[in-house]
Design an enzyme around this catalytic site. Structure first.
Site, short mmCIF file in Angstrom:
data_model
loop_
_atom_site.label_atom_id
_atom_site.label_comp_id
_atom_site.label_asym_id
_atom_site.label_seq_id
_atom_site.Cartn_x
_atom_site.Cartn_y
_atom_site.Cartn_z
N SER A 34 0.83 -1.21 0.00
CA SER A 34 0.00 0.00 0.00
C SER A 34 0.86 1.26 0.00
CB SER A 34 -0.93 0.01 1.21
OG SER A 34 -0.20 0.02 2.42
N ASN A 35 2.05 1.19 0.61
CA ASN A 35 2.97 2.33 0.54
C ASN A 35 4.40 1.85 0.31
OD1 ASN A 35 3.50 1.29 3.07
ND2 ASN A 35 2.68 3.05 4.19
N ASP A 58 -2.35 -8.84 3.34
CA ASP A 58 -2.69 -7.86 4.36
C ASP A 58 -2.86 -8.57 5.69
OD1 ASP A 58 -4.45 -6.00 6.01
OD2 ASP A 58 -4.17 -4.79 4.20
N SER A 124 8.09 4.06 17.57
CA SER A 124 8.50 5.40 17.14
C SER A 124 8.73 6.30 18.35
CB SER A 124 7.39 6.00 16.26
OG SER A 124 7.56 7.39 16.09
N TYR A 148 -1.29 8.73 14.48
CA TYR A 148 -0.18 7.82 14.18
C TYR A 148 0.57 7.45 15.46
CZ TYR A 148 4.56 6.42 13.04
OH TYR A 148 5.77 5.76 13.01
N LYS A 152 0.86 3.76 17.69
CA LYS A 152 2.08 3.08 18.16
C LYS A 152 2.04 2.87 19.68
CE LYS A 152 4.50 2.74 14.30
NZ LYS A 152 4.87 1.42 13.71
N ASN A 198 8.88 13.82 5.46
CA ASN A 198 10.10 13.90 6.26
C ASN A 198 11.14 14.81 5.60
OD1 ASN A 198 8.97 12.07 8.13
ND2 ASN A 198 9.69 10.33 6.89
N LEU A 199 12.06 15.32 6.41
CA LEU A 199 13.00 16.34 5.94
C LEU A 199 13.92 15.84 4.83
CD1 LEU A 199 14.29 19.15 6.21
CD2 LEU A 199 15.77 18.19 7.99
N ARG A 230 16.77 17.50 15.61
CA ARG A 230 16.31 16.12 15.64
C ARG A 230 17.50 15.16 15.61
NH1 ARG A 230 12.67 18.77 16.75
NH2 ARG A 230 10.55 18.83 15.88
N GLY A 293 2.39 21.68 17.06
CA GLY A 293 2.80 20.40 17.63
C GLY A 293 4.28 20.10 17.54
#
Length: 347
Positions: A34-35, A58, A124, A148, A152, A198-199, A230, A293
């Site tokens: 899916s990703n 799945d 995470s 998300y 987790k 993401n960066l 980070r 956030g």
């Protein structure tokens, strides 16, 4: 020793598959793509010279999942499969809870049915929410700021409850900080769908001309240059952490959580400078307002992983940037270009 790897075609999953195969493990990969893309697994085989079995399946398809456990004498599971975009999780919370939480429950039920009670779970650093101080150690209070992260954290709680209910379970929870970089070959790397969240993939796509300009969110944090700090970790170091966690769960029971990070924070502007030096590319950027956030600084205390797993991150920021750029330069459209070429050949 067959290891089931869920989500093994993903960014971290594919790099971990390479390390597992190179270390002599037999792997069975389950991914619904899916990703992620099947091409990643093809390249894992090319890089290692090893053959392995993969299933398009799945975790919520219980019949298919049990069929896989019936076919193979699996001894442990490394569980990567899950949705992972913070912004998307805010827009689609039910999908995230169903896929991530219910999918993990289905996996654990299948494992229990077949007597497999050794699990490494991909968590995470988002489970720490907004930390009061840095560096962050595993005993910090846990909270999450978005669906998300909450998915987790819910899974972590479920796994702890599972280990209490049945002392035969051995579970390693790995809390990632900010994985970047790619395999040294430039053959596998991060291939985000759409605009990157993401960066580093955003940086590389700006450098490649796919995106016009990088937005730096905030320059008024209480950090050395005002931009967010980070803990960036090379994806290969992260992958090797999973092998160390696998060794640990084969020699213990119970559940333990480990931070996987370098213990060193880099600001956004430091990352930009490091990337420019590593790649020789221009990188236009604009300072914009903070995102809701976001926190000023977030980096790990990796002492526990060092002491209990014998794991430390080895690769520095220059190598992370060089490898990320090599992947982007060699694969301007990610895995898609190769997939299109394969379809043309078939037609």
């Amino acid at each position: 020793m067959p290891i089931l790897v869920t989500g093994g075609a993903g960014y971290i999953g594919s790099h971990t598959c390479v390390e597992l195969l190179n270390a002599g493990y037999e792997i069975i990969v389950v991914d619904n793509f899916s990703n992620s893309k099947p091409e990643a697994l093809k390249r894992v085989g090319e890089l290692t010279g090893k053959r392995f079995i993969s299933y398009r399946a799945d975790l919520l398809d219980r019949e298919e999942l049990e069929f896989i456990f019936t076919r193979h004498r699996i001894e442990a599971v490394i569980h990567f499969a899950g949705f992972k975009a913070v912004g998307e999780s805010v827009r689609m919370p039910l999908e995230y809870y169903m896929n991530n939480v219910a999918g993990t429950i289905a996996l654990c039920q299948a494992m229990a049915k077949f007597g497999i009670k050794k699990l490494v779970f991909s968590s995470s650093a988002t489970v720490y929410g907004v930390p009061e101080k840095v560096p962050i150690s595993e005993d910090f209070p846990l909270s999450a700021m978005n669906p998300y992260g909450r998915s987790k954290l819910m899974i972590e709680d479920i796994l702890r409850d599972l280990a209490v209910s049945d002392t035969e379970w051995s579970i390693g929870i790995l809390r990632y900080f900010n994985p970047i970089g790619a395999h040294k070959s430039g053959r596998i790397g991060e291939d985000p769908n759409g605009v990157p969240n993401n960066l580093m993939p955003y940086i590389t796509q700006v450098a490649a001309g796919k995106l016009n300009r990088l937005s730096v969110f905030g320059d008024d944090y209480d950090t050395p240059d005002g931009t967010g700090v980070r803990d960036y970790i090379h994806v290969v170091d992260l992958a090797k952490g999973h092998l160390k966690a696998l060794e640990k769960i084969f020699s213990s029971t119970g559940v333990e959580a480990y931070n996987l990070g370098t213990g060193r924070g880099y600001s956004v502007l430091e990352m930009i400078a490091a990337f420019i030096e590593a790649s020789g590319m221009e990188l236009p950027y604009t300072i914009v307002g903070r995102r809701p956030g976001d926190v000023g600084a977030c980096f790990a205390d990796p002492t526990k992983a060092g002491n209990e797993l014998g794991w430390t991150a080895d690769k520095g920021i220059a190598e992370m940037c060089e490898d990320a750029w090599r992947w982007q330069a060699n694969n301007p459209n990610g895995y898609e270009e190769e997939s299109i070429r394969m379809e043309q050949v078939r037609s």
